[in-house]
Design an enzyme around this catalytic site. Structure first.
Site, mmCIF file in Angstrom:
data_model
loop_
_atom_site.group_PDB
_atom_site.id
_atom_site.type_symbol
_atom_site.label_atom_id
_atom_site.label_comp_id
_atom_site.label_asym_id
_atom_site.label_seq_id
_atom_site.Cartn_x
_atom_site.Cartn_y
_atom_site.Cartn_z
ATOM 1 N N GLU A 130 3.510 10.198 7.535
ATOM 2 C CA GLU A 130 2.330 11.013 7.178
ATOM 3 C C GLU A 130 1.753 11.709 8.412
ATOM 4 O OE1 GLU A 130 1.424 11.063 4.006
ATOM 5 O OE2 GLU A 130 2.437 9.277 3.226
ATOM 6 N N ARG B 248 0.843 -1.208 0.000
ATOM 7 C CA ARG B 248 0.000 0.000 0.000
ATOM 8 C C ARG B 248 0.876 1.255 0.000
ATOM 9 N NH1 ARG B 248 0.071 3.908 2.704
ATOM 10 N NH2 ARG B 248 -0.100 2.821 4.691
HETATM 11 C C1 LIG Z 1 9.119 3.426 6.718
HETATM 12 C C2 LIG Z 1 9.022 4.910 6.566
HETATM 13 C C3 LIG Z 1 8.763 5.462 5.314
HETATM 14 C C4 LIG Z 1 8.729 6.856 5.157
HETATM 15 N N1 LIG Z 1 8.525 7.388 3.896
HETATM 16 C C5 LIG Z 1 8.665 8.738 3.724
HETATM 17 C C6 LIG Z 1 8.615 9.305 2.396
HETATM 18 O O1 LIG Z 1 8.377 8.605 1.388
HETATM 19 N N2 LIG Z 1 8.843 10.643 2.252
HETATM 20 C C7 LIG Z 1 9.099 11.458 3.321
HETATM 21 O O2 LIG Z 1 9.301 12.648 3.113
HETATM 22 N N3 LIG Z 1 9.138 10.952 4.582
HETATM 23 C C8 LIG Z 1 8.940 9.621 4.808
HETATM 24 N N4 LIG Z 1 8.986 9.089 6.083
HETATM 25 C C9 LIG Z 1 9.327 9.973 7.193
HETATM 26 C C10 LIG Z 1 8.172 10.288 8.131
HETATM 27 O O3 LIG Z 1 7.228 11.091 7.493
HETATM 28 C C11 LIG Z 1 8.756 10.911 9.403
HETATM 29 O O4 LIG Z 1 9.431 9.887 10.077
HETATM 30 C C12 LIG Z 1 7.694 11.554 10.288
HETATM 31 O O5 LIG Z 1 7.226 12.743 9.730
HETATM 32 C C13 LIG Z 1 8.237 11.848 11.703
HETATM 33 O O6 LIG Z 1 9.446 12.537 11.640
HETATM 34 P P1 LIG Z 1 10.697 12.018 12.502
HETATM 35 O O7 LIG Z 1 10.860 10.560 12.309
HETATM 36 O O8 LIG Z 1 11.844 12.907 12.181
HETATM 37 O O9 LIG Z 1 10.264 12.199 14.018
HETATM 38 P P2 LIG Z 1 10.336 13.570 14.862
HETATM 39 O O10 LIG Z 1 9.678 14.681 14.142
HETATM 40 O O11 LIG Z 1 11.738 13.770 15.341
HETATM 41 O O12 LIG Z 1 9.425 13.181 16.108
HETATM 42 C C14 LIG Z 1 9.877 12.321 17.182
HETATM 43 C C15 LIG Z 1 8.771 12.276 18.229
HETATM 44 O O13 LIG Z 1 8.579 13.591 18.758
HETATM 45 C C16 LIG Z 1 7.206 13.938 18.652
HETATM 46 N N5 LIG Z 1 7.079 15.393 18.443
HETATM 47 C C17 LIG Z 1 7.707 16.174 17.518
HETATM 48 N N6 LIG Z 1 7.301 17.448 17.635
HETATM 49 C C18 LIG Z 1 6.385 17.475 18.636
HETATM 50 C C19 LIG Z 1 5.570 18.502 19.221
HETATM 51 N N7 LIG Z 1 5.570 19.756 18.777
HETATM 52 N N8 LIG Z 1 4.750 18.144 20.226
HETATM 53 C C20 LIG Z 1 4.678 16.859 20.680
HETATM 54 N N9 LIG Z 1 5.426 15.857 20.166
HETATM 55 C C21 LIG Z 1 6.244 16.166 19.162
HETATM 56 C C22 LIG Z 1 6.698 13.156 17.451
HETATM 57 O O14 LIG Z 1 5.290 13.029 17.446
HETATM 58 C C23 LIG Z 1 7.436 11.842 17.656
HETATM 59 O O15 LIG Z 1 6.731 11.065 18.604
HETATM 60 C C24 LIG Z 1 8.942 7.701 6.281
HETATM 61 C C25 LIG Z 1 9.145 7.122 7.551
HETATM 62 C C26 LIG Z 1 9.176 5.747 7.704
HETATM 63 C C27 LIG Z 1 9.397 5.174 9.059
#
Ligand SMILES: Cc1cc2nc3c(=O)[nH]c(=O)nc-3n(C[C@H](O)[C@H](O)[C@H](O)COP(=O)(O)OP(=O)(O)OC[C@H]3O[C@@H](n4cnc5c(N)ncnc54)[C@H](O)[C@@H]3O)c2cc1C
Length: 389
Positions: free
Chosen positions: A368, A94
């Site tokens: 997402e 998906r």
């Molecule tokens: C398998 C996989 C496929 C992916 N595919 C894509 C893709 O095709 N394209 C793309 O662009 N990205 C992709 N992503 C990335 C994904 O969108 C990000 O991982 C996601 O947006 C979260 O960002 P981060 O991992 O940097 O976590 P962070 O932003 O560092 O967050 C870490 C934690 O802190 C929390 N947090 C952050 N800010 C706040 C706040 N203000 N208040 C409270 N809590 C907060 C978050 O909710 C989370 O629990 C993918 C990720 C995975 C795992």
């Protein structure tokens, strides 16, 4: 008559065409994914991804909701049903379809020039060209506004992109990448052919979730693009966010597919596995689990239908998509985890699909927009107070 697979008779809401779309996608997944998925998952690879993409193109599953340029022009409900059936097989499949259709193709369809649409969309709809969508960076996930990838405009009009993107689905197999970058005039999107000098896409290994999905970094080392590589209609974060809203809508449905498979596996197992001289489904504690799983599963599918109808009517709001994504994935993962307990030790085996789905949903919970981001979107909508920072 009460149908344990459709206790609320939600199928009554479907048209014949909806059912036909669902049957086609379900059959494709049964033939092409289910016989191999455990092996792909174990090996952490998606062999034959190009062939799978072409087949998905031939059944109209790529850019399904888009019109023209070889796209199927399906309704939002039909697209949702397809996502549900694909994710009932595996979230990785998906994801391939969501990133292709709802992110990469949608970005070009909605924000691209006529030339960009003509050049890329027919091949992407046919699955001949795989696309990826690069927003996340190593230091900027939930807060993409701070991204560091920069596109510099040269005197002759060319753009030069430098930066690093992370966690990019389909990255190393993509023929084209939609890359978001800072510019002098705010965040812009660029259509980047994969063979552009300076672009590389090392694959990310050692994932314990979405193992049957290709995930990569994108490294942009002074990638030179012509002036017309920019998406003309997208300026600012509004561009990528509207693509994400479209993809999240598919997840509202898709995650219920993973949950459906886990619920049905648990139901079958509970009826046949015996302990203390009777089927475990005869114990009240197991029935409570099954009843709660069924309630959340079918509430979730009903919610997806409701949002689909609103999208078809052009009335779906981003906050409503956040509502759906938050609820669906959170409940789906709970259903999968509960199903795992019903299966006892067998629950952790790849011979059954529940652990695979549960671990896949750990990624779906994060990408997402994390749970917390959607809570913040709803919190802001409910209170009128922005608590993001
Ligand atoms: C398998 C996989 C496929 C992916 N595919 C894509 C893709 O095709 N394209 C793309 O662009 N990205 C992709 N992503 C990335 C994904 O969108 C990000 O991982 C996601 O947006 C979260 O960002 P981060 O991992 O940097 O976590 P962070 O932003 O560092 O967050 C870490 C934690 O802190 C929390 N947090 C952050 N800010 C706040 C706040 N203000 N208040 C409270 N809590 C907060 C978050 O909710 C989370 O629990 C993918 C990720 C995975 C795992």
């Amino acid at each position: 008559m009460f149908d344990p697979h459709d206790p609320l008779a939600i199928d009554d809401l479907l048209t014949d065409e909806d059912r036909a779309v669902r049957a086609t996608v379900r059959q494709w997944a049964a033939d092409r994914v289910l016989p191999h998925i455990a092996e792909w998952y174990e090996s952490g690879s998606l062999p034959g991804i190009r062939e799978l993409a072409r087949e998905l193109g031939s059944i109209g599953a790529l850019g399904m909701q888009l019109t023209g340029y070889g796209c199927a022009g399906a309704s939002a409900v039909q697209y949702g049903l397809a996502c549900l059936e694909l994710e009932a097989a595996d979230s990785g499949i998906r994801s391939l379809v969501s990133v292709q259709g709802s992110l990469a193709m949608y970005a070009i369809h909605r924000f691209g020039s006529e030339e960009q649409k003509q050049r890329w969309l027919p091949g992407m709809a046919a699955g001949e060209i795989i696309g990826c969508f690069a927003l996340t960076e190593p230091d900027h996930g939930s807060d993409p506004a701070g991204m560091r990838t920069f596109a510099k405009r040269e005197a002759g009009g060319d753009w030069v992109l430098t930066g690093r993107k992370m966690w990019i689905t389909n990255g190393s197999v993509a023929g084209v990448a939609v890359v978001w970058a800072q510019t002098e005039e705010g965040i812009r999107g660029f259509v980047v052919p994969a063979d552009s000098p300076g672009l590389s896409a090392p694959e990310i290994k050692h994932k314990w979730s979405l193992r049957a999905s290709v995930t990569s970094e994108l490294v942009l080392d002074e990638v030179r693009l012509p002036a017309d590589a920019v998406l003309p209609e997208a300026v600012g974060l509004r561009g990528p966010l509207s693509c994400l809203s479209h993809a999240r809508y598919g997840i509202v449905w898709g995650s219920m597919g993973a949950a459906r498979t886990c619920f049905e596996t648990a139901l079958d197992y509970a009826k046949t596995r015996e302990q203390f001289g009777r089927p475990i489904g005869g114990f009240q504690l197991t029935q409570a689990k099954l009843a709660d799983m069924a309630v959340e599963l079918h509430k979730g599918i009903l919610l997806a239908h409701h949002l689909g109808r609103r999208m078809d009517a052009g009335r779906l709001r981003p906050e409503q998509v956040s509502f759906g994504k938050l609820n669906s994935v959170r409940e789906a993962i709970e259903i999968c985890r509960t199903a795992r307990t019903v299966l006892g030790a067998n629950g952790i085996s790849l011979e059954y699909p529940v652990m695979r789905h549960a671990t896949n949903l750990e990624s779906v919970l994060t990408y997402e927009g994390t749970v917390e981001m959607h809570q913040l979107v709803l919190g802001k909508a409910l209170t009128g107070i922005d608590a993001f920072r």
